[in-house]
Design an enzyme around this catalytic site. Structure first.
Site, PDB file in Angstrom:
ATOM      1  N   GLN A 191     -28.499 -18.110   1.459  1.00 52.39           N
ATOM      2  CA  GLN A 191     -29.641 -18.289   2.374  1.00 52.39           C
ATOM      3  C   GLN A 191     -29.182 -18.199   3.831  1.00 52.39           C
ATOM      4  OE1 GLN A 191     -31.879 -21.897   1.619  1.00 52.39           O
ATOM      5  NE2 GLN A 191     -31.378 -21.800  -0.550  1.00 52.39           N
ATOM      6  N   LYS A 222     -35.432 -18.848  -5.923  1.00 53.67           N
ATOM      7  CA  LYS A 222     -35.120 -19.522  -4.669  1.00 53.67           C
ATOM      8  C   LYS A 222     -34.525 -18.524  -3.661  1.00 53.67           C
ATOM      9  CE  LYS A 222     -33.010 -23.939  -3.678  1.00 53.67           C
ATOM     10  NZ  LYS A 222     -32.115 -24.935  -4.242  1.00 53.67           N
ATOM     11  N   CYS A 380       7.401   9.965  -3.456  1.00 58.45           N
ATOM     12  CA  CYS A 380       7.678  10.111  -2.031  1.00 58.45           C
ATOM     13  C   CYS A 380       9.017   9.459  -1.674  1.00 58.45           C
ATOM     14  CB  CYS A 380       6.500   9.577  -1.225  1.00 58.45           C
ATOM     15  SG  CYS A 380       6.406  10.357   0.400  1.00 58.45           S
ATOM     16  N   GLN A 384      12.960  10.449  -2.661  1.00 53.68           N
ATOM     17  CA  GLN A 384      14.051  10.575  -1.686  1.00 53.68           C
ATOM     18  C   GLN A 384      15.235   9.690  -2.097  1.00 53.68           C
ATOM     19  OE1 GLN A 384      12.184   9.694   2.105  1.00 53.68           O
ATOM     20  NE2 GLN A 384      10.936  11.546   2.066  1.00 53.68           N
ATOM     21  N   HIS A 513       1.886  12.199  -3.147  1.00 53.14           N
ATOM     22  CA  HIS A 513       1.333  10.989  -3.757  1.00 53.14           C
ATOM     23  C   HIS A 513       0.270  11.353  -4.800  1.00 53.14           C
ATOM     24  CE1 HIS A 513       3.095   7.947  -1.057  1.00 53.14           C
ATOM     25  NE2 HIS A 513       3.109   8.945  -0.192  1.00 53.14           N
ATOM     26  N   GLU A 515      -0.919   9.619  -7.042  1.00 55.51           N
ATOM     27  CA  GLU A 515      -1.823   8.493  -7.351  1.00 55.51           C
ATOM     28  C   GLU A 515      -3.161   8.601  -6.621  1.00 55.51           C
ATOM     29  OE1 GLU A 515       0.926   8.322  -5.544  1.00 55.51           O
ATOM     30  OE2 GLU A 515       0.903   6.737  -4.041  1.00 55.51           O
TER      31      GLU A 515
HETATM   32  N1  GLN Z   1       9.501   7.144   4.704  1.00 55.92           N
HETATM   33  C1  GLN Z   1       9.499   8.391   4.016  1.00 55.92           C
HETATM   34  C2  GLN Z   1       9.069   9.530   4.921  1.00 55.92           C
HETATM   35  O1  GLN Z   1       8.496   9.312   5.952  1.00 55.92           O
HETATM   36  C3  GLN Z   1       8.610   8.353   2.791  1.00 55.92           C
HETATM   37  C4  GLN Z   1       7.169   8.090   3.092  1.00 55.92           C
HETATM   38  C5  GLN Z   1       6.383   7.678   1.886  1.00 55.92           C
HETATM   39  O2  GLN Z   1       6.928   7.242   0.878  1.00 55.92           O
HETATM   40  N2  GLN Z   1       5.069   7.781   1.951  1.00 55.92           N
HETATM   41  O3  GLN Z   1       9.312  10.656   4.588  1.00 55.92           O
END
Ligand code: GLN
Length: 537
Positions: A191, A222, A380, A384, A513, A515
């Site tokens: 409310q 209500k 990513c 690396q 990425h 995902e």
């Molecule tokens: N730090 C890394 C880069 O800039 C990986 C970036 C990340 O994992 N999104 O390349």
């Protein structure tokens, strides 16, 4: 002509405005309408790109390379509509646009003010880049009553007045708490929240009540009475067992029906809930389980790897297994403990990340996965780190590292123009970081006969990136001679996009990425394949 649905929140934050908006978008879309979802964030950062995940959760990346609020991820996953740069705005962006214009003298000597200049810019955002959408759902971040959100609330009030009530609708999402001690559902906070909204000139048309328990008829009456909303437009949303149940639950509560009724239009076809029912059933009833370790810096923060957690669950859905996530903080991971900590997992994933902290723990975990042939997925920064581990232990480059966090290393990872033809570093280049990120969709071509080629069932892919550093391609043959192949490359062969191990059941690192593109109704092939490998381990 587009109709605009504005979603505000009251009482507390984190009530699920994003999920409610996304579920409504799915329902309207499956009833035959073209929908667009947008988010307005009241903070002063220009975008969330520079914010720590501890502050704001994951930074979501769109196809066209915008770094956005993670709610856009929910939107995409539920509605299957790809978001664009033009779908997210922040107070910081609005002010920076206005100040730039002011400096150029574009306001012709006028005083620049919140009303009308800021509100006009917000209205421009709401109606900008719209083509033939039937519905534009705009969510306003934060909670009504916050100082920060006032210009947005004012702008949507004006907007509704501009386009008319028949083309605009206000939904307000609030909390209806249950008090255990008195065994009662309390409507007062709702409310008050609606009263706040009305004092800003907005009468909600639909109130969505988030509650632990179903709201009895009397209590609904209500809310209807005090909030001046018809009883059919008091919609409850009781905690669901899995988020995939949300579209089903909103359908049962007739949210989409009431929206269409408000605009006086009929559904073009009936909503399809079958896929959500199937998914809910798989998620809740899968007997088999897999344990996946995620090793990163922000694992203790819910939402820091939101899309990743979701994509892993999607991989579970396509394999009909329950995915248990073991989140391990990479800082505390010592090589001597790795074996003990990871002994019960059948898949190891290292997500994206920035900076030095926790890198040695990640490298130790990758070494364990490589040597013990545990399915490994590096995303990513994770890819690396896999390159660094391999260079140190298989190519015997003991000083292998990334110039991101070690300027004296042997750069197996570095900035694009940081090394010369021999793969050695050129000193003194690239001091600037701004504007050097690869963001959004980039194409890659996949090598014939590689594992990724089989997984994607395609020679070419297009995935979302968000990174600055790259794998040093001058070392490709050294890596390949030892069994790590660069199975995905940028179209001009300059940038390694995917690496995989030949003599390993499933060891893949990707510079992008995946995902961000996984959807519950369409799981990403890499995640499906990773979970499949973990399941059969
Ligand atoms: N730090 C890394 C880069 O800039 C990986 C970036 C990340 O994992 N999104 O390349």
């Amino acid at each position: 002509m587009a109709r605009y649905i504005f979603v505000t929140g009251g009482v507390v934050s984190s009530l699920g405005k994003g999920l409610s908006s996304a579920s409504l978008a799915y329902l309207l879309k499956s009833q035959g309408y073209k929908v667009r979802l947008r988010k307005m964030d009241p903070y002063l950062n220009v975008d969330p790109g520079t914010m720590s995940p501890f502050q704001h959760g994951e930074v979501f990346v769109t196809d066209d390379g915008a770094e956005t609020d993670l709610d856009l991820g929910h939107y995409e996953r539920f509605s299957n509509i790809s978001a664009k740069k033009t779908d997210n705005i922040t107070t910081g962006k609005i002010y920076s646009d206005i100040i730039r214009k002011e400096r150029k003298g574009k306001y012709l000597g006028k005083t620049v003010q919140v009303i009308p200049h800021v509100t006009d810019r917000i209205k421009e955002f709401i109606k900008g880049d719209i083509t033939n959408e039937d519905f534009v759902i705009c969510e306003i971040g934060g909670t009504v009553g916050d100082i920060e959100s006032l210009p947005f609330v004012e702008a949507i009030r004006q907007f509704s007045n501009d386009v008319g009530k028949n083309r605009s609708l206000f939904i307000h999402l609030t909390l209806v708490p249950f008090l255990k001690s008195s065994d009662e559902i309390k409507t007062k906070p709702t409310q008050h929240s609606v009263k706040d909204l009305r004092s800003l000139g907005i009468q909600p048309d639909i109130v969505i009540c988030r509650s632990q328990k179903s709201i009895p008829k009397d209590q609904r009456k209500k809310i209807s009475l005090f909030c001046n909303v018809s009883i059919d437009n008091v919609i409850e949303t009781v905690d669901v067992r899995t988020i995939y149940e949300a579209p089903i639950s909103f359908y049962k509560e007739k949210l989409n029906k009431q929206v269409l009724k408000y605009f006086n239009i009929k559904p073009k076809k009936s909503a399809n809930l079958i896929p959500w029912k199937k998914i809910t059933n798989t998620v809740l009833n899968s007997k088999k389980e897999v344990n996946i370790a995620i090793i990163g810096k922000y694992v203790n923060l819910k939402d820091a790897y939101k899309s990743l957690d979701e994509a892993l669950i999607h991989g579970g859905i396509s394999n009909k297994v329950k995915v248990n996530l073991l989140r391990l903080e990479s800082d505390n991971l010592k090589s001597k403990d790795v074996k003990k900590l990871l002994k019960n997992v059948t898949g190891i994933l290292i997500p994206g990340g920035f900076g030095k902290r926790g890198t040695e723990g990640k490298i130790a975990a990758i070494n364990y996965a490589r040597v013990n042939k545990i399915p490994f997925f590096g995303i990513c920064f994770g890819m690396q780190m896999a390159i660094i581990e391999f260079a140190r232990n298989k190519l015997n480059i003991k000083k292998a590292g990334s110039t991101e966090f070690d300027k004296k290393c042997f750069p197996v990872i570095g900035l694009m123009n940081e090394w010369n033809k021999d793969g050695k570093i050129i000193k003194g280049t690239n001091k600037e970081l701004g504007g050097t990120m690869r963001l959004g969709l980039y194409k890659a071509k996949l090598r014939h006969n590689s594992l990724v080629r089989k997984i994607y069932k395609s020679n070419n892919i297009n995935e979302r990136h968000r990174h600055r550093y790259e794998v040093n391609r001058h070392l490709q043959s050294n890596f390949e001679d030892k069994g790590m192949i660069f199975s995905g490359m940028s179209p001009n062969n300059d940038l390694p996009e995917i690496i995989e191990l030949k003599n390993h059941p499933w060891f893949i690192g990707v510079q992008f990425h995946p995902e961000f593109k996984s959807r519950p109704l369409n799981p990403h092939p890499l995640f499906s394949s990773f979970i499949k490998a973990a399941k059969s381990k």
